[in-house]
Design an enzyme around this catalytic site. Structure first.
Site, PDB file in Angstrom:
ATOM      1  N   HIS A 115      -0.274  -1.982   3.101  1.00  0.00           N
ATOM      2  CA  HIS A 115      -0.726  -0.733   2.498  1.00  0.00           C
ATOM      3  C   HIS A 115      -0.958   0.278   3.618  1.00  0.00           C
ATOM      4  CE1 HIS A 115      -2.436  -2.294  -1.580  1.00  0.00           C
ATOM      5  NE2 HIS A 115      -1.302  -2.883  -1.273  1.00  0.00           N
ATOM      6  N   GLU A 125      -3.471   2.170   4.357  1.00  0.00           N
ATOM      7  CA  GLU A 125      -4.764   2.046   5.044  1.00  0.00           C
ATOM      8  C   GLU A 125      -4.766   0.884   6.035  1.00  0.00           C
ATOM      9  OE1 GLU A 125      -5.963   2.843   0.629  1.00  0.00           O
ATOM     10  OE2 GLU A 125      -4.233   2.047   1.701  1.00  0.00           O
ATOM     11  N   CYS A 146      -7.638   0.406  -2.779  1.00  0.00           N
ATOM     12  CA  CYS A 146      -7.697  -0.776  -3.646  1.00  0.00           C
ATOM     13  C   CYS A 146      -8.769  -1.730  -3.106  1.00  0.00           C
ATOM     14  CB  CYS A 146      -6.323  -1.449  -3.672  1.00  0.00           C
ATOM     15  SG  CYS A 146      -5.932  -2.332  -2.125  1.00  0.00           S
ATOM     16  N   CYS A 159      -7.990  -2.937   0.589  1.00  0.00           N
ATOM     17  CA  CYS A 159      -8.181  -1.888   1.589  1.00  0.00           C
ATOM     18  C   CYS A 159      -9.649  -1.509   1.721  1.00  0.00           C
ATOM     19  CB  CYS A 159      -7.316  -0.683   1.246  1.00  0.00           C
ATOM     20  SG  CYS A 159      -5.546  -1.050   1.397  1.00  0.00           S
TER      21      CYS A 159
END
Length: 156
Positions: A58, A60, A88, A91
């Protein structure tokens, strides 16, 4: 948030949007992130889950790895994370673990948002680190990136 803060937040969110566009160019879901300390970008990332065949890639997570490497440690004290979509659970957990001091996000995520929409793992008093969250910065622009991406995907 005073006027200076909102201009600063928008400036860094635009850099996160640039990262998101890199993901979109690859056919990835267009999500981007930057980590800033003392007005300087120390980490960047964009979604690479499909390209890397890795669920942890992801925006992040990639930005956190880059910032940690650049700053020489896992504690990202004094850092703010700007991301186009609300983090999410994975993260949000990494953000807490990294001791990031502030999160600024663009669009809320009604399906997985853990910075206030479904829950707020970033301000969970049972954890040893909590941090402020600012949502809705350039929200329309960030949301449009995702809407356009999924609209194109459905047409295919």
């Amino acid at each position: 948030m005073n006027g200076d803060d909102s201009q600063l937040h928008e400036r860094f969110m635009r850099l996160a949007i640039e990262e998101a566009n890199k993901a979109g160019d690859l056919g990835e879901v267009p999500i981007g992130a930057v980590i800033v300390r003392d007005g300087e970008v120390v980490g960047r990332g964009y979604n690479l889950r499909e390209t890397g065949k890795d669920p942890t890639l992801h925006a992040e997570m990639i930005a956190i790895r880059e910032a940690s490497e650049r700053l020489g440690g896992w504690r990202l004290i004094g850092c703010s994370l700007y991301v186009t979509l609300e983090p999410c659970p994975m993260c949000a957990g990494a953000i807490v673990q990294a001791r990031i001091e502030q999160v600024v996000f663009g669009a809320a995520d009604p399906k997985a948002g853990c910075a206030g929409t479904l829950m707020n793992l970033l301000h969970e008093p049972r954890f040893n680190h909590q941090l402020p969250v600012i949502g809705g910065v350039l929200e329309e622009e960030c949301g449009q990136l995702l809407k356009q991406f999924f609209r194109r995907l459905r047409k295919k």
